[in-house]
Design a protein around this motif. Structure first.
Motif, PDB file in Angstrom:
ATOM      1  N   LEU A  80      -1.475 -18.699 -70.822  1.00 35.15           N
ATOM      2  CA  LEU A  80      -1.125 -17.400 -71.401  1.00 35.15           C
ATOM      3  C   LEU A  80      -0.931 -17.508 -72.913  1.00 35.15           C
ATOM      4  O   LEU A  80      -1.320 -16.603 -73.666  1.00 35.15           O
ATOM      5  CB  LEU A  80       0.138 -16.846 -70.733  1.00 35.15           C
ATOM      6  N   ASP A  81      -0.316 -18.603 -73.362  1.00 34.12           N
ATOM      7  CA  ASP A  81      -0.167 -18.822 -74.804  1.00 34.12           C
ATOM      8  C   ASP A  81      -1.536 -18.969 -75.467  1.00 34.12           C
ATOM      9  O   ASP A  81      -1.771 -18.462 -76.570  1.00 34.12           O
ATOM     10  CB  ASP A  81       0.666 -20.074 -75.078  1.00 34.12           C
ATOM     11  N   GLN A 137      -4.329 -17.667 -74.395  1.00 35.37           N
ATOM     12  CA  GLN A 137      -4.937 -16.336 -74.408  1.00 35.37           C
ATOM     13  C   GLN A 137      -4.482 -15.547 -75.636  1.00 35.37           C
ATOM     14  O   GLN A 137      -5.291 -14.918 -76.329  1.00 35.37           O
ATOM     15  CB  GLN A 137      -4.585 -15.579 -73.129  1.00 35.37           C
ATOM     16  N   ARG A 138      -3.180 -15.589 -75.902  1.00 33.49           N
ATOM     17  CA  ARG A 138      -2.647 -14.887 -77.080  1.00 33.49           C
ATOM     18  C   ARG A 138      -3.202 -15.480 -78.375  1.00 33.49           C
ATOM     19  O   ARG A 138      -3.505 -14.757 -79.330  1.00 33.49           O
ATOM     20  CB  ARG A 138      -1.118 -14.944 -77.082  1.00 33.49           C
ATOM     21  N   GLN A 139      -3.339 -16.796 -78.403  1.00 33.33           N
ATOM     22  CA  GLN A 139      -3.858 -17.465 -79.594  1.00 33.33           C
ATOM     23  C   GLN A 139      -5.299 -17.028 -79.880  1.00 33.33           C
ATOM     24  O   GLN A 139      -5.669 -16.774 -81.039  1.00 33.33           O
ATOM     25  CB  GLN A 139      -3.790 -18.979 -79.417  1.00 33.33           C
ATOM     26  N   SER A 174      -6.651 -14.222 -78.955  1.00 32.84           N
ATOM     27  CA  SER A 174      -6.608 -12.817 -79.372  1.00 32.84           C
ATOM     28  C   SER A 174      -6.216 -12.697 -80.842  1.00 32.84           C
ATOM     29  O   SER A 174      -6.812 -11.923 -81.599  1.00 32.84           O
ATOM     30  CB  SER A 174      -5.624 -12.046 -78.487  1.00 32.84           C
ATOM     31  N   GLN A 175      -5.202 -13.455 -81.258  1.00 32.59           N
ATOM     32  CA  GLN A 175      -4.743 -13.405 -82.647  1.00 32.59           C
ATOM     33  C   GLN A 175      -5.806 -13.923 -83.608  1.00 32.59           C
ATOM     34  O   GLN A 175      -5.896 -13.472 -84.751  1.00 32.59           O
ATOM     35  CB  GLN A 175      -3.453 -14.214 -82.794  1.00 32.59           C
ATOM     36  N   GLN A 195       0.895  -9.442 -67.299  1.00 28.92           N
ATOM     37  CA  GLN A 195       0.785  -9.813 -68.709  1.00 28.92           C
ATOM     38  C   GLN A 195      -0.632 -10.272 -69.044  1.00 28.92           C
ATOM     39  O   GLN A 195      -1.205  -9.869 -70.065  1.00 28.92           O
ATOM     40  CB  GLN A 195       1.772 -10.933 -69.040  1.00 28.92           C
ATOM     41  N   ALA A 196      -1.194 -11.108 -68.171  1.00 31.10           N
ATOM     42  CA  ALA A 196      -2.547 -11.625 -68.404  1.00 31.10           C
ATOM     43  C   ALA A 196      -3.571 -10.493 -68.433  1.00 31.10           C
ATOM     44  O   ALA A 196      -4.451 -10.459 -69.310  1.00 31.10           O
ATOM     45  CB  ALA A 196      -2.910 -12.631 -67.321  1.00 31.10           C
ATOM     46  N   LYS A 242      -3.009  -7.294 -69.036  1.00 30.67           N
ATOM     47  CA  LYS A 242      -2.769  -6.447 -70.208  1.00 30.67           C
ATOM     48  C   LYS A 242      -3.428  -7.013 -71.450  1.00 30.67           C
ATOM     49  O   LYS A 242      -3.882  -6.275 -72.325  1.00 30.67           O
ATOM     50  CB  LYS A 242      -1.266  -6.285 -70.463  1.00 30.67           C
ATOM     51  N   GLU A 243      -3.473  -8.348 -71.518  1.00 29.22           N
ATOM     52  CA  GLU A 243      -4.072  -9.016 -72.670  1.00 29.22           C
ATOM     53  C   GLU A 243      -5.589  -9.115 -72.559  1.00 29.22           C
ATOM     54  O   GLU A 243      -6.242  -9.688 -73.421  1.00 29.22           O
ATOM     55  CB  GLU A 243      -3.482 -10.419 -72.827  1.00 29.22           C
ATOM     56  N   GLY A 244      -6.145  -8.551 -71.478  1.00 30.33           N
ATOM     57  CA  GLY A 244      -7.603  -8.479 -71.358  1.00 30.33           C
ATOM     58  C   GLY A 244      -8.257  -9.457 -70.410  1.00 30.33           C
ATOM     59  O   GLY A 244      -9.488  -9.593 -70.412  1.00 30.33           O
TER      60      GLY A 244
END
Length: 212
Positions: free
Chosen positions: A65-66, A68-70, A72-73, A94-95, A97-99
């Motif tokens: 998950l971290d 995935q956010r990285q 995206s950023q 959460q996953a 929602k982040e796509g």
């Protein structure tokens, strides 16, 4: 040009699971890259063609998950199919929602994974095609002179040739010549098509000058 082959990247710290997933994905014709950690991904990079990432949620050093956010950023487009043996509803929400394409809990059916990977690859294929088209548009726009770009901005803003001539302090005939060059270089068959190109390029609309 021949399209680069579809690839699937598997990141899982369990060697047995990596190999099992690799065998499954290769059996349907995918190029497969098996990695043990997120660090391995950054060392190898993403393939050129359509790609889908099969990612374990729990990984040493950095969670899926971290990661995935990285991505995206960093504005790095990469469809993700999450797999986990310890999933819960908040985590899956959460996953998604982040796509994420899908969130599968082990043990899952082989076909469920394959279906999710196909969705991810198609999503990435469309994204790559759009990026290639945008890159082509940017190259065409870069070929315009500074004055042609001014004229293009005015044309797609709805300004008439006579108005543009007044705005730029040139003759109407000069504007017509520049306008023709813009249409030719951008390969636009009509004004609406040129306006769509400007929208894709996110060009600012031209504001008419204020006359005091």
């Amino acid at each position: 040009m021949t399209e680069a082959p579809a690839s699937v990247i598997v990141i899982d710290d369990d060697p047995a699971i990596r190999e099992a997933l690799g065998s499954l994905l290769r059996s349907v014709g995918f190029d497969v890259k098996l990695l043990a950690s997120v660090g391995d991904f950054f060392n190898s990079g993403r393939p050129a063609g359509p790609t889908c990432l099969v990612l374990d949620v729990r990984l040493p050093g950095q969670s899926g998950l971290d990661f995935q956010r990285q991505l995206s950023q960093a504005n790095m487009q990469l469809p993700i199919v999450f797999i986990t043996g310890h999933g819960d509803i908040p985590m899956s929400v959460q996953a998604m929602k982040e796509g994420a394409v899908e969130f599968l809990t082990k043990p899952f059916r082989d076909q469920d994974l394959l279906d999710a990977v196909y969705v991810g690859l198609e999503r990435d294929r469309v994204w790559l095609e759009n990026e290639q088209a945008l890159e082509t548009l940017r190259a065409r726009f870069d070929s315009l002179t500074a004055r042609e770009r001014e004229v293009m901005a005015s044309v797609v803003s709805g300004r008439l040739n006579k108005q543009i001539a007044g705005d730029l302090g040139v003759s109407e005939i000069t504007v017509k010549v520049h306008r023709s060059q813009v249409m030719q270089k951008m390969r636009a068959a009509s004004l609406p098509e040129l306006a769509r190109m400007a929208d894709k390029l996110k060009l600012p609309l031209c504001k008419p000058p204020r006359h005091v």
